[in-house]
Design a protein around this motif. Structure first.
Motif, PDB file in Angstrom:
ATOM      1  N   PRO B  76      43.101  -9.562 -41.031  1.00  0.00           N
ATOM      2  CA  PRO B  76      44.823  -9.767 -40.275  1.00  0.00           C
ATOM      3  C   PRO B  76      46.401  -8.391 -40.574  1.00  0.00           C
ATOM      4  CG  PRO B  76      44.244 -11.301 -41.816  1.00  0.00           C
ATOM      5  CD  PRO B  76      43.101 -10.164 -42.151  1.00  0.00           C
ATOM      6  N   ASN B  77      45.639  -6.921 -41.350  1.00  0.00           N
ATOM      7  CA  ASN B  77      45.836  -6.547 -41.068  1.00  0.00           C
ATOM      8  C   ASN B  77      45.559  -4.764 -40.351  1.00  0.00           C
ATOM      9  OD1 ASN B  77      47.975  -7.301 -43.481  1.00  0.00           O
ATOM     10  ND2 ASN B  77      46.422  -7.418 -44.639  1.00  0.00           N
ATOM     11  N   ALA B  78      44.889  -5.348 -38.876  1.00  0.00           N
ATOM     12  CA  ALA B  78      44.236  -4.582 -37.875  1.00  0.00           C
ATOM     13  C   ALA B  78      45.016  -3.706 -37.948  1.00  0.00           C
ATOM     14  CB  ALA B  78      43.154  -5.249 -37.281  1.00  0.00           C
ATOM     15  N   PHE B  79      46.681  -4.294 -37.297  1.00  0.00           N
ATOM     16  CA  PHE B  79      46.761  -3.499 -35.902  1.00  0.00           C
ATOM     17  C   PHE B  79      47.692  -2.527 -37.248  1.00  0.00           C
ATOM     18  CE2 PHE B  79      49.344  -6.754 -33.790  1.00  0.00           C
ATOM     19  CZ  PHE B  79      48.025  -6.622 -33.102  1.00  0.00           C
ATOM     20  N   ALA B  80      48.191  -2.260 -38.643  1.00  0.00           N
ATOM     21  CA  ALA B  80      48.044  -1.232 -39.381  1.00  0.00           C
ATOM     22  C   ALA B  80      47.227  -0.056 -39.860  1.00  0.00           C
ATOM     23  CB  ALA B  80      48.831  -1.624 -40.690  1.00  0.00           C
ATOM     24  N   GLU B  81      45.747  -0.342 -39.511  1.00  0.00           N
ATOM     25  CA  GLU B  81      44.345  -0.207 -39.724  1.00  0.00           C
ATOM     26  C   GLU B  81      44.128   0.335 -38.502  1.00  0.00           C
ATOM     27  OE1 GLU B  81      42.276   0.178 -42.670  1.00  0.00           O
ATOM     28  OE2 GLU B  81      43.149  -1.492 -43.679  1.00  0.00           O
TER      29      GLU B  81
END
Lengths: 275, 239
Positions: B76-81
């Motif tokens: 769910p936090n792939a954009f930040a990753e």
């Protein structure tokens, strides 16, 4: 309960011959998945946190905590378990697709629900789960299993058929009874459209899993009593595939028809697009 | 589909086709580069374009490009990753014509300038099919090891590749080839029952006809009870 049916043993043997995997490895993985399903149920029943859109999130816990006014604990358990999984799914939680995420609650709801009702172990669910997977394979050879391709009948119909066969095996049904349970579940799902509000896997998906988990248990009950599907199983799958091909694009997961196009559905879509 | 595809994958919700399948498309694309991906442009078709946002499709594809499995809690936090990993991305809606409604086109550029493009569909239950690589028609699901080669069409190349695969004691499950024109650029897509050895891959890459050779490892590991977010093993060699 009884020894595995010849059907589930055949499914395991055939699939392992194809994949080259050891049957014990597959059974071990299946047990792991049953435990993952259990974890999803536990998490889903213990929280009422809202989903991404806020349309669902409190249904499973709400039912679980409510008094059993019908005095039908099996029914209540099956419904609550199924919704628990799908509400976890709607929160971007961890679930086991069975066969899809949108239909992930049906098999755990029916199979784990019945097992807990009767006090059976997870190990006893392994071969029924193998059979469920085998039924899914058989369906997917003739038909699609995604709502985008064949409507909700393809998704929830497949999961209900898989669950019906699994519950029948768990309760000692013959191979023939298992297949007829699947067939009866499928023939009574034909025509169901995929019209999710806003395109989200929430409404009607969460409650639909509760209904079709019960549908699967009903089907197993009929099959265990010796009732059979008048139309042979393969023909039922063919009929469902035909209906899927006739289904307009608007009713196949595009949110362009049905519940998604109601005034309330459109309002949700507009609100989420603003975000 | 194997038994463990039917009851599975274990995944982060909410949609096996729009989330898990999308992640797996990213996992395949990632393996077509030999270096870390630096930027990507992703075109979403039909249902992916219409309902992808609500299903985390965008995050899932980026997660796959980062090497995360569908059950990785970081999905769910792939954009930040992606930001942390130095991968920039942009999405647009596109019309890919007569393909499955859940399809996407990924154009990927590596840190060292390598480029690759693919079109893939998510056909249900987390199962995918790659239908184009660099504009060539292919067909593979990533369920088993897949050998992709881009080469110059010439007499006997396909037979020699098949012989090499057999000599490496690997059985061919399915094979698709296509070419721009006689004697022009061509692509061979071979689904295998197991991976080709590094020695065979190296040998193949040395052939003068070969433009590039890639080995895509299975993205649907049948033995996985819990995936756990390991970066897939990359294998690829170029002439």
């Amino acid at each position: 309960m009884n020894a595995p049916s010849p059907a589930s043993a055949w499914v395991l043997e055939t699939d392992c011959a194809e994949s080259g995997l050891d049957p014990e490895t597959v059974k071990g993985s299946m047990l792991g998945r049953i435990r993952e399903m259990r974890d999803s149920i536990r998490r889903g029943l213990s929280t009422d946190a809202p989903s991404i859109t806020g349309m669902v999130g409190w249904n499973a816990k709400g039912l679980h905590d409510a008094p059993d006014v019908l005095q039908a604990p099996l029914l209540k358990r099956v419904q609550a378990y199924a919704m628990a999984v799908n509400e976890e799914n709607a929160r971007m939680g961890r679930i086991v697709a069975a066969p899809t995420a949108g239909s992930a609650g049906t098999i755990p709801g029916a199979l784990i629900g019945v097992a807990d009702h009767l006090g059976l172990s997870d190990e006893q669910l392994v071969m029924p789960m193998v059979l469920a997977a085998g039924i899914g394979q058989a369906i997917s050879r003739q038909m699609f299993i995604s709502g985008a391709a064949g409507g909700c009948q393809a998704e929830i119909g497949s999961s209900a058929a898989m669950a019906a066969a699994a519950v029948t095996e768990l309760l000692g049904g013959s191979s023939r009874a298992c297949v007829h349970a699947a067939s009866m579940a499928l023939m009574n799902t034909i025509g169901l459209v995929c019209d999710p509000v806003g395109g989200f896997v929430e409404v009607p998906c969460v409650s639909r899993n509760a209904f079709f988990a019960v549908h699967a248990v009903s089907s197993a009950q009929l099959a265990l009593a010796g009732l059979e599907s008048f139309i042979p199983p393969d023909e039922v799958v063919g009929a469902m595939a035909q209906v899927g091909r006739m289904m307009p694009l608007e009713l196949r997961e595009t949110a362009e028809g049905g519940l998604a196009q109601t005034p309330t559905g459109l309002a949700v879509t507009a609100r989420m697009e603003g975000k | 589909m194997s038994l463990l595809d039917m009851i599975g994958p274990v995944m982060i919700g909410p949609s096996s086709s729009h989330t898990a399948g999308a992640c797996r498309i990213g996992l395949v694309a990632r393996q077509l580069l030999r270096e870390a991906p630096a930027s990507t442009r992703i075109g979403l078709h039909a249902s992916f374009a219409k309902t992808g946002k609500g299903h985390g499709t965008l995050q899932a594809m980026v997660a796959g490009l980062l090497g995360f499995q569908p059950d990785d809690d970081r999905l769910p936090n792939a954009f930040a990753e992606a930001g942390a990993a130095g991968l920039s991305f942009e999405f647009h809606d596109t019309d890919l014509g007569d393909v499955h409604p859940n399809s996407a086109q990924i154009e990927l550029t590596g840190a060292g300038g390598e480029r690759v493009g693919l079109v893939a569909s998510s056909t249900g239950g987390g199962v995918i099919e790659v239908v184009k690589v660099d504009g060539f028609r292919v067909s593979f699901s990533g369920a088993s090891s897949t050998l992709l080669t881009r080469y110059t069409d010439a007499l006997g190349v396909i037979a020699r590749v098949a012989s090499l695969v057999a000599a490496d004691h690997v059985n061919i499950a399915a094979l698709v080839c296509s070419r721009e024109k006689r004697g022009g650029a061509a692509m061979l897509c071979i689904e295998l029952d197991g991976p080709l050895s590094p020695a065979a891959l190296n040998f193949l890459s040395g052939w003068p006809e070969m433009d590039w050779v890639r080995m895509v490892r299975p993205i649907m590991d049948a033995g996985d009870t819990i995936g756990g977010g390991d970066v897939p093993v990359l294998a690829g060699t170029t002439a």
